[in-house]
Design an enzyme around this catalytic site. Sequence first.
Site, PDB file in Angstrom:
ATOM      1  CB  SER A  83      -0.946   0.010   1.203  1.00  0.00           C
ATOM      2  OG  SER A  83      -1.997  -0.910   1.002  1.00  0.00           O
ATOM      3  CE  LYS A  86      -4.433   1.848  -0.488  1.00  0.00           C
ATOM      4  NZ  LYS A  86      -3.799   0.539  -0.248  1.00  0.00           N
ATOM      5  CB  SER A 143      -4.249   1.669   3.938  1.00  0.00           C
ATOM      6  OG  SER A 143      -3.422   1.262   2.879  1.00  0.00           O
ATOM      7  CE  LYS A 253      -1.479   4.103   2.721  1.00  0.00           C
ATOM      8  NZ  LYS A 253      -1.317   3.012   3.699  1.00  0.00           N
TER       9      LYS A 253
END
Length: 409
Positions: A83, A86, A143, A253
């Site tokens: 993730s 992202k 997320s 993140k």
Amino acid sequence: MRRFLTVFLGIVLCLQTSYRMPCLVSLANEETQTTGNIQDDSGEKEENTEELGISAESGIIMEASSGKVLYEKEADKELPPASVTKIMTLLLIFDALESGQIHLEDEVTTSEYAASMGGSQVFLEPGEKQSVETMIKCISVASANDACVAMSELICGSEQAFVQKMNERAKGLGMEHTHFVNCNGLDTDGHLTTARDIALMSRELITKYPEIHKYSMIWMENITHTTAKGTSEFGLTNTNKLIRQYEYATGLKTGSTSKAKFCLSATAEKDGIEMIAVVMAEPDSKTRVKDAISMLNYGFGKCSRFVDENVLEEPIFAEVTRGIEKQVEGEAENSFQYVDVTGADLNAITKEITVEELDAPVKKGDTIGRVSYKLNGEKIGEVAIYAKEDVGAMTFFSALLDVLEEMTV
């Protein structure tokens, strides 16, 4: 009368002359010692990067303002990012906001495809509408894979078109070892990047759109689902535990899948210095946080910051040829900052102020000079000086008026 005609003819000839002599005028005795403040964040500086001993397969530390790398371990090894992908999705969302293509209050409709995403999600239902800002929160905090796809469809019409744009943006940032296949980081063949490339896109996001921290620092927040079934509250909890465990953390993140293991792009700010630490393929979530903290501390320990809080210590004027006014005052940003990672003596920094000789007309905001900063003879940065006001070109009548005023003195 003879004196009047002589002066008048001289002015007419001046107005008809287009010759301009370029000139740089030093206003600070060539180079002057700066009066900026040096902030040393060294503490106990580690000398050997090997002492970090991180468990990650790949990692890197980057100082955000300069992009200088302070430590790396297999930083160009291509790995699945989970993730952390992202970050690029968020970057394209903020690009679209900046261009005016979308707005924070716009409604986003969830498609059947977006709602079908597995993994981490906020359980958007087909046809459900949420604002762009709510979707940003869902992506940054929880997320949410479903929110990523919904936003990709809003911006580009399809996830496939959005992913193409992700790869184009990555190429523009010099991310040489990156290939995106989806917008959320779910495991799929060929979806790869590196710690260095993650640091590059993280730097672009936090420096170009620092407002991302408004979202990446949210610990918990509720969103409201409104569907045909009714209204319900859903709680978002930040997947990035670093923001609760490290006082300087600002984001950014996390990512984890069975293939990628545990990844993190961690951002932090201390005493005006921003740091980015990326770890990939960590064995577990606790280790990725532990290693990120060690790397951030190491990075801050290597940096010293120079700040000149008074770029123009006194009024600066540029000469204007054939203008209604003979001079125009300049203005500049109030401060200049430089972050050093080499251990140099920042007391040796000097600055030189130069202004140009200008031809009228001059518009407010035109660049009329610059303040250059040097360290041991090498340029480390500059601040532009802008015209504070308009200066119109001299006309026949304004020249005549000047002559008449001179005669009456």
